[in-house]
Every structure is written in C-alpha cells, then in structure tokens.
Design an enzyme around this catalytic site. Sequence first.
Site, short mmCIF file in Angstrom:
data_model
loop_
_atom_site.label_atom_id
_atom_site.label_comp_id
_atom_site.label_asym_id
_atom_site.label_seq_id
_atom_site.Cartn_x
_atom_site.Cartn_y
_atom_site.Cartn_z
N ARG A 185 29.09 34.14 52.74
CA ARG A 185 29.99 35.27 52.56
C ARG A 185 29.27 36.49 53.13
O ARG A 185 29.17 36.62 54.33
CB ARG A 185 30.32 35.40 51.06
CG ARG A 185 31.48 36.28 50.75
CD ARG A 185 31.81 36.31 49.26
NE ARG A 185 30.78 36.98 48.46
CZ ARG A 185 30.88 37.20 47.15
NH1 ARG A 185 31.95 36.77 46.48
NH2 ARG A 185 29.93 37.83 46.50
N HIS A 220 23.20 35.43 46.38
CA HIS A 220 24.27 35.16 45.41
C HIS A 220 24.59 33.67 45.46
O HIS A 220 24.63 33.08 46.55
CB HIS A 220 25.49 36.01 45.77
CG HIS A 220 26.51 36.13 44.66
ND1 HIS A 220 26.16 36.37 43.35
CD2 HIS A 220 27.86 36.06 44.69
CE1 HIS A 220 27.27 36.44 42.61
NE2 HIS A 220 28.30 36.25 43.41
N TYR A 258 65.73 38.55 33.12
CA TYR A 258 66.26 38.25 34.46
C TYR A 258 66.46 36.75 34.65
O TYR A 258 65.57 35.95 34.35
CB TYR A 258 65.29 38.74 35.53
CG TYR A 258 65.18 40.24 35.63
CD1 TYR A 258 66.30 41.05 35.86
CD2 TYR A 258 63.94 40.87 35.51
CE1 TYR A 258 66.18 42.42 35.97
CE2 TYR A 258 63.82 42.24 35.62
CZ TYR A 258 64.93 43.02 35.84
OH TYR A 258 64.81 44.38 35.96
N LYS A 284 31.70 46.54 38.88
CA LYS A 284 32.66 46.64 40.00
C LYS A 284 34.09 46.46 39.48
O LYS A 284 34.29 45.99 38.35
CB LYS A 284 32.34 45.57 41.04
CG LYS A 284 32.45 44.13 40.50
CD LYS A 284 31.91 43.11 41.49
CE LYS A 284 31.97 41.70 40.90
NZ LYS A 284 31.31 40.71 41.78
N ARG A 309 21.86 39.93 37.22
CA ARG A 309 23.06 40.68 37.58
C ARG A 309 24.31 40.12 36.90
O ARG A 309 25.24 39.68 37.57
CB ARG A 309 23.31 40.59 39.09
CG ARG A 309 22.29 41.20 40.01
CD ARG A 309 22.87 41.31 41.42
NE ARG A 309 23.52 40.10 41.88
CZ ARG A 309 22.96 39.18 42.65
NH1 ARG A 309 21.73 39.34 43.08
NH2 ARG A 309 23.65 38.11 43.00
N CYS A 320 58.94 40.85 32.75
CA CYS A 320 59.42 41.87 33.68
C CYS A 320 58.26 42.80 34.05
O CYS A 320 57.15 42.64 33.56
CB CYS A 320 60.54 42.69 33.05
SG CYS A 320 61.86 41.69 32.35
N MET A 321 58.53 43.79 34.89
CA MET A 321 57.46 44.70 35.29
C MET A 321 56.91 45.49 34.09
O MET A 321 55.71 45.71 33.99
CB MET A 321 57.96 45.68 36.37
CG MET A 321 56.83 46.53 36.95
SD MET A 321 57.37 47.74 38.15
CE MET A 321 57.84 46.71 39.53
N ASP A 322 57.81 45.87 33.20
CA ASP A 322 57.40 46.79 32.13
C ASP A 322 57.59 46.26 30.72
O ASP A 322 57.25 46.93 29.75
CB ASP A 322 58.22 48.09 32.26
CG ASP A 322 58.27 48.55 33.69
OD1 ASP A 322 57.21 48.86 34.25
OD2 ASP A 322 59.38 48.54 34.28
#
Length: 405
Positions: A144, A173, A269, A46, A225, A316-318
Amino acid sequence: MTSSHQPEGLGDGHRTWVEVDLEALAHNVRYLKARGGRAQLLAVVKANGYGHGAVGVSRALLAAGADRLGVIGVEEGEQLRRAGITAPVLVMGYTPLSQAEKVVELSLTPTVSSYQLGLALARAAARRGRTLPVHVKVDTGLNRFGLPPREAIALARALATLPGLRMEGLFSHFACADEEDQGYTQQQYRDFLAVAQQLPGVPIRHVANTAALLRLPETALDMVRPGIGLYGCYPAPQMAGCLPLRPALSLKSRVARLTALAPGQGVSYGLTWRASRPSLIALVMCGYGDGLPRALSNRGFVLIRGRRAPIVGRVCMDMCMVDVTDITDVAVGDEVVLIGRQGDEVISAEEVAALCGTISYEIFCGITARVPRLYLRGGYVVAQESLTEGPPQGIPLATHQERGA
Ligand SMILES: *Cc1c(COP(=O)(O)O)cnc(C)c1O
C-alpha cells in the site's frame, strides 16, 4: 417522563447523540500501554478519532498516558494543533509537496516518501531555524503506502544528511495481523527488522497496530500504534476478551412518536415490513444520515427499556422505526440505544458491523458530523462537540511538558 432507563437527562435537547466514556478510553490506554511494555504509545486518532471526535479523544488519551498521536493527513494534524494540542503528531499518510511549509509551521511529524519532499521540508525547517523530526515507512508486504526496503534505506540515509531534518522514526504496517495464521506477519516483522538493522541511528521503530499488539506483543519495539483497541473494540472476533477493553462509544436517540398499526399495514419507504398482528411502532429519530447503516433495515435491533426491539422497514436518512409491541410502557421520550448498553442488554459496534457485512471501524467512521459527541466522566457530561459549538472545551489539556514526557 418517568422512564427507569432515562439517563440523568444526558441527551437533553438532542435528537440523536453520541456518548463517549472518557474513563473507558483511559482504561484502554492503560491496558494497551502495559501490553507494549516499555514502548511508547502513539494513539491513532485518524478519521475524527474513529468517529469519536478527534479533539475530545486526543485530550483524554494524552491525559491517560498516550505519548503521541497519529493521523493520516496534514489537515487532521492541523485540527489538533488548532485545538491547542502540543503533543507530537505523526502524519502517517501521504503528504503532498505543497504542504511542506504547513507541516513545519504546525510542527507535525511527517512521513517522508520521497527525497523531493524531504528537501522541501528541510528547507522550510531551516528557514525557521528548526529541526524537524521525520519518519520513513517501509513497505514489507501490505503493498500500500511506503517504500520497498532498499529504497527506504537509501531515503532514510539521505534524509539523515539534510540540515533541518532529524531521522526519528522507521515504521511499517501489517497486512494480516488480525488473521489466525501469523506466518505472514512474522515474515513482515523479520523483513522490517532487517531494514532497521541497516539504520541503527533511527531511535523509534514501530509496527504494531492493535491486532499485533494483542497477539504478538514482542513486535512492540520502541512504539506501538493502536487505533481500534483504544476505542474498546477488537480487530477480529477471535481476539475478543484477550484484554479487558471497554467500548467507549454509545449511539443514542429517543422515541419521537408511537403508532398503532392494524394487521396488514406497512412501515417506511416501500412498505417492506407489514404488521402481522396489531402492532405498536416507535419512531426513532436516527437514520443513515446520522450513521445508522441502511443495511440494518428489517435486520437490526435497538434497545428500549432494557429490551431488544427489532428495526422494521427501511432505515431512512433521518429516522427508523422499531417494533415495540412486546415491550410494556414504552413512552415518547424514552431513551433508545442503537450502539451501547442499556440495563443488561448490549448492542456492540461489532454486532452492528457483522449484520452489515463490515467491521466496527466502518460503523464508527460512519457516524456523521451532525451527531453531537458528549464526553462523559463519572456519568456526567464534561464536554461536548457539535456542529454549532465546535470542538469540546471542557476536557483538560494534558500537554507533553505537564506529563514530564
Ligand atoms: C489505522 C492505522 C493503525 C491502527 O490500526 P488499528 O487496527 O485500528 O489498531 C496503525 N498504523 C497505521 C499506519 C494505520 O493507518
């Protein structure tokens, strides 16, 4: 470029990339399967194979002996089918009524949570002259997904009478299998067995996730599993090393620029880090937009030239920046390891997770789609998956038939 830590041009052309070691995946399947004795192994893939790339890891895991695959949603099963994977795929989560047709069309194995869904599936299967295997989930205390014992028994009995369906599996589970005290897990297991006893005709009973398989292998029943263990991580620190699992994933990038800073100059930043001495700062083209948690700002490390370099300033983001003042000969183009091994040093997903107050699962799932996944065997890239190239082509497809399962 003549760095001794340069891989054999592996990430050439990539800004930041993931390497998935297919041999480590195969090694982990073999160990986890042996731990389960005669039980089948359903490989949980998953959330894009825990961020490793669902199609690439599914092929490798099946080829190495996994019997089945497990996902949460129908769309994840569809991705596997479109890639040509024919092994049984269990949809372990909720399936909306409107997806019943699709489940049958794709030959997925659904978890049926209501009689209404069962009927819709039975009708869709009957229309195609097919018999669809289905599973029922019992809620034994995770509170759940799944039905309370009484309702699960009633539903399973009702489904067994519907032409077009075959009651193949019953599962539950665990809530606390990764905790020191196994009392609650034992209770859940006993409650599950009591339900299973009422449904003697159901052939596949399964409850064990990685933690249960490692700590209570007697819960293996007919099928196990594991998820996180396949990828080489332990569900909790106290389990580390109880089986010799091998981490499969590395997150890598390169030094893109080197900047000399004078004492007092700040970085990134907010200038939250300032040089206290003449410093050499390396720019690394990997940020939270790739899955490098921003929580590592001024806390985390990367590996360059086999040495640890601290992340300085905000991620930072990148991009992020690291202090390489104490590492000699760092050059633009050098390989940077954000998760994984370089020389004798390792930064594990667990270490990164601990620094961020989370678990390895979340670090893996956070690696974003724009990061290409390179699949390695014997140190060579044998397949890759990326935004532009789609699913990996090069990993051999072991079909169920080929393995004689
Ligand atoms: C995710 C999941 C697993 C695998 O759990 P791990 O802790 O990764 O081994 C097993 N069963 C179900 C129902 C799950 O959702």
